[in-house]
Design an enzyme around this catalytic site. Sequence first.
Site, short mmCIF file in Angstrom:
data_model
loop_
_atom_site.label_atom_id
_atom_site.label_comp_id
_atom_site.label_asym_id
_atom_site.label_seq_id
_atom_site.Cartn_x
_atom_site.Cartn_y
_atom_site.Cartn_z
N PRO A 125 0.77 -1.18 -0.04
CA PRO A 125 0.17 -0.13 -0.14
C PRO A 125 0.88 1.31 -0.05
O PRO A 125 0.31 2.35 0.19
CB PRO A 125 -0.76 0.02 1.15
N GLU A 126 2.24 1.05 -0.28
CA GLU A 126 2.96 2.21 -0.11
C GLU A 126 2.49 3.54 -1.15
O GLU A 126 2.57 4.79 -0.60
CB GLU A 126 4.42 1.89 -0.48
N ILE A 127 1.99 3.28 -2.24
CA ILE A 127 1.59 4.02 -3.27
C ILE A 127 0.48 4.97 -2.75
O ILE A 127 0.29 6.24 -3.02
CB ILE A 127 1.33 3.45 -4.29
N LEU A 156 0.48 5.97 0.41
CA LEU A 156 1.03 7.04 1.22
C LEU A 156 1.88 8.10 0.37
O LEU A 156 2.54 8.98 0.88
CB LEU A 156 1.98 6.39 2.19
#
Length: 251
Positions: free
Chosen positions: A129-131, A133
């Site tokens: 899920p980094e994208i 953030l």
Amino acid sequence: MPVDLTFCDQIGVMTLNRPEALNALDHQLQADLEAALGEVEGRAGLRALVVTGAGRAFCAGSDVKDLYGVSPEEADRIVRREARICHRLADLPVPTVAAIHGYALGGGIAFALYHDIRVAAESARLGCPEIRLGWSTPYGMSLLTRLVGRGKARELLFRGHVIDAREAHRIGLVDEVVPDAELMETAEGIAREVAAHSPAGVRALKAVLNAEEGMGMREADDYECRAFRVCFDTEEARAGIRDFVEKRKRP
């Protein structure tokens, strides 16, 4: 201690033990993982390692609180340290089994990717899920692509979705899905099965598989032949051939 490490019958079990933070990789957990890996690297007679997380998660990835307010240079230092930990795990001479339950997100899913075998509990939820953030996934993307293919890897990375264990198994991200109550029994059973094989053969196979990931076909074949020759010159290999020819049942 943020990392528990136990050994029994040539099997090691490493447990990330920061359950209050879903085993997110803060500075202390990184340091304890480095120390635990050092102990594993120096453990004579070890034949397999199982890695899991305490509490409700395998590993929730980087501790975002450690990244809050830091400079790009410091953030780079943090994620490069995490990547080095993953590389040390991958470079262990013995096979590793990830026992994944609950969340394995971001750096947590990357940490799982560097294991040789991945078993997921039905409760497992995996994703990058980094994208969401605002940043790209800092490491492990090449392994993700090799495991699930270019298209599926890009979908997971660009959309930032979290998937369940069954979907992770369907796309090849994990190797087996079991009920939560059977997770450790299954992972340790796989480790014991591996440990029952010739240690020289297993270590040679692990070294070959790691080394040839960046090789072309012919270079890899040559490397495999050289590793085979080393294994062939062991009493275990000679006994295996003798038992096969003489039709003896092997354990």
